[in-house]
Every structure is written in C-alpha cells, then in structure tokens.
Design an enzyme around this catalytic site. Structure first.
Site, PDB file in Angstrom:
ATOM      1  N   HIS A  40       0.836  -1.199   0.000  1.00 33.46           N
ATOM      2  CA  HIS A  40       0.000   0.000   0.000  1.00 33.46           C
ATOM      3  C   HIS A  40       0.872   1.250   0.000  1.00 33.46           C
ATOM      4  O   HIS A  40       0.899   2.011   0.961  1.00 33.46           O
ATOM      5  CB  HIS A  40      -0.951  -0.013   1.200  1.00 33.46           C
ATOM      6  N   GLU A 123      -5.615  -9.319   3.504  1.00 31.32           N
ATOM      7  CA  GLU A 123      -5.060 -10.450   4.276  1.00 31.32           C
ATOM      8  C   GLU A 123      -6.181 -11.261   4.942  1.00 31.32           C
ATOM      9  O   GLU A 123      -6.114 -12.495   5.000  1.00 31.32           O
ATOM     10  CB  GLU A 123      -4.098  -9.915   5.346  1.00 31.32           C
TER      11      GLU A 123
END
Ligand code: F3S
Length: 298
Positions: A40, A123
């Site tokens: 990110h 995740e």
C-alpha cells in the site's frame, strides 16, 4: 533545526522480501503479473510498474508468471493459477503464511475458524480463503454480539471445535479484549469444562506494526512535529498515525516529498521523521534530504 529519525521505521521484513522477490523476477525474462497492489504505497508501486510489473484484475489467466503479494491469497485462487498452467511466485510474508497454515490445518481437522480483523482487508479475505470462506470474522463489537448465536447454532451440529486467529497487524489490546469476550461467550454456550481443548487461541500478530508504533510514540515525545510517511490507503499507516497523534504536539501525514512543499517547517526546532512498514527507504531518504536542505538554505 534538528532532525530525529525513529528507531524503527520503513519496510518491515515481509514487505522488503516481497519487493526484493519482485525486483529479482523483473530482472529475469518474461512478464510478471500481480492482482491488487503489491504494497500500500503508490510511490513504490509506480516505481515497480515503471520497471515492468503488470497489474491484472483477476486470476483467470493462463501460461503467465504471477506474483502473490505479502498479504497472501486464497487457496482457490492458487489452485486456479496452477490449473491454468501459470508459474506462481509466492511473496506471501512468512508471518501471514503461518496464519494461513494454522487456518488450513485446523479447518481440515474439523475446527470452525474465528478470525479477528478488518473484514475488507486483503489479508483477512485471503485467510478466509483457506477455510472455504466459512470463517466467522470479528471486525467490531457488533460481530461479538452475533457470536453467541453462532456458537448456539453450531451446538446443534457435530462441529463444535473452534480456533481463534488474528490479522497479523491487529492491535494487541484489541486481540486481548476480543479473545476474552470470545472465551466468556464460549463458556456461556458450552460450559467452562469444555473450553481448553475446544477453543484454541493463536496470537498471529506480527511485531512489525507494534515496534513502529512504540518507536513513533517515543519519537513524538522528543520532537516538536512528527512527519509520518506512508500510503494514504494503508491500514498500518493509519494505525501508526492514530497512535502517534495522541502523543505528538504536531503531526503531518505525507506520502511523498512534494506533499511537504507547502509546509513551513522552519518554525519547528526539532523535527521527527517516521514511516510505516510499507514505506520504502528511498522515499524516506528523499524526504529527510529535503528537510536537511531547508536548513542549509537558511
Ligand atoms: Fe509480514 Fe508483519 Fe510486514 S506480517 S508483511 S512482517 S507487517
């Protein structure tokens, strides 16, 4: 003007490894594809795309080389890639891999899976994909309220064993508070004598986020302003920002050097710099050099 750098900042072990694997593969022949952002951090993504990393929307492709990012991915997606004759380059972080393995092993041994974490985070989505998306995800207090029903519904089925795991970047206090509540509800539904063998709790939090938070708080107490570097969409950067903000006189969250150009830093005596686990060191160095250059320009 003095600059202080946090003791722990920037790329964590898993992100660094994923970037190293990516660069290594890009140096070889053939294209490399990825679904979703490798990390990110837009600056780093732009750099990797400029040296050849190609983005795809889904894994329904054939005969390609495909990178799995540090967040991991679901079992069905890996199976699909292999079935379609793709070469899989796995950059799943070893701490995430441990989480996925615990889920998969226990799911295959007839346990129900409870995952504490952000239900929209890649995740957590990947983790749920190792128990055929059957996991009960606890993202907020509302989910805890629903857990009683979940336990009671399962009581009528044969499957009465549970494991609890967490997103690797979960806040430790949240983990302790939620696992205590889960134990209480479990005892209410099943009785206390049943708990030890049938509710297994695995702390799958990795230390990288915690270390950066502790180091950022320490820094905040020593400086007049903290400059936090990290992706605007990164959840670990947001957690770091929230923790530091409570302890800092001033704080600015930036992604890149140009975000600082309109800020007058010369009014501060001591400037602190820290960065989240998804921030590359070349971005940090560029910003530190810029701050130093302001001093030289006086
Ligand atoms: Fe891995 Fe922890 Fe980083 S899980 S990717 S080392 S934040």
């Amino acid at each position: 003007m003095k600059i202080k750098i946090a003791d722990k900042l920037g790329f964590c072990f898993g992100v660094k490894r994923a970037v190293d694997i990516t660069e290594n593969e890009l140096n070889k022949d053939g294209d490399l594809y990825i679904k979703g952002q490798l990390i990110h951090n837009n600056e780093e993504i732009n750099r990797l795309e400029s040296i050849g990393l190609k983005s795809i929307d889904g894994f329904d492709i054939k005969n390609k080389k495909v990178l799995i990012r540090s967040h991991g991915t679901s079992k069905s997606e890996i199976d699909l890639l292999v079935k379609n004759n793709n070469e899989v380059v796995d950059a799943t972080c070893k701490y995430v891999k441990r989480l996925l393995d615990i889920i998969y092993e226990h799911y295959n041994n007839n346990y129900n899976i409870i995952i504490i974490g952000d239900n929209k985070h890649p995740e957590v989505i990947a983790s749920n994909g190792w128990c055929e998306n059957s996991g009960f995800i606890i993202d907020s207090d509302d989910d805890i309220f629903k857990l009683s029903n979940y336990f009671n519904e399962n009581k009528n089925n044969a499957k009465n064993k549970y494991i609890v795991v967490s997103q690797t970047t979960l806040d430790e206090e949240k983990f302790i508070s939620y696992t205590n509540k889960i134990k209480e509800l479990f005892k209410k539904s099943y009785g206390s004598e049943y708990i030890l063998e049938n509710l297994l709790i695995f702390n799958t939090i990795c230390s990288a986020t915690k270390e950066r938070i502790e180091s950022g708080i320490k820094l905040a107490k020593e400086v007049d302003i903290v400059i936090l570097i990290g992706g605007k969409h990164s959840s670990n950067t947001k957690k770091l920002y929230d923790a530091i903000k409570k302890n800092a006189k001033n704080i600015i969250h930036i992604e890149k050097k140009s975000d600082l150009l309109m800020t007058n830093l010369k009014i501060y005596d001591i400037i602190g710099v820290t960065a989240s686990a998804s921030t590359p060191f070349w971005v940090i160095n560029e910003i530190v050099d810029y701050i130093k250059s302001l001093d030289d320009a006086e």
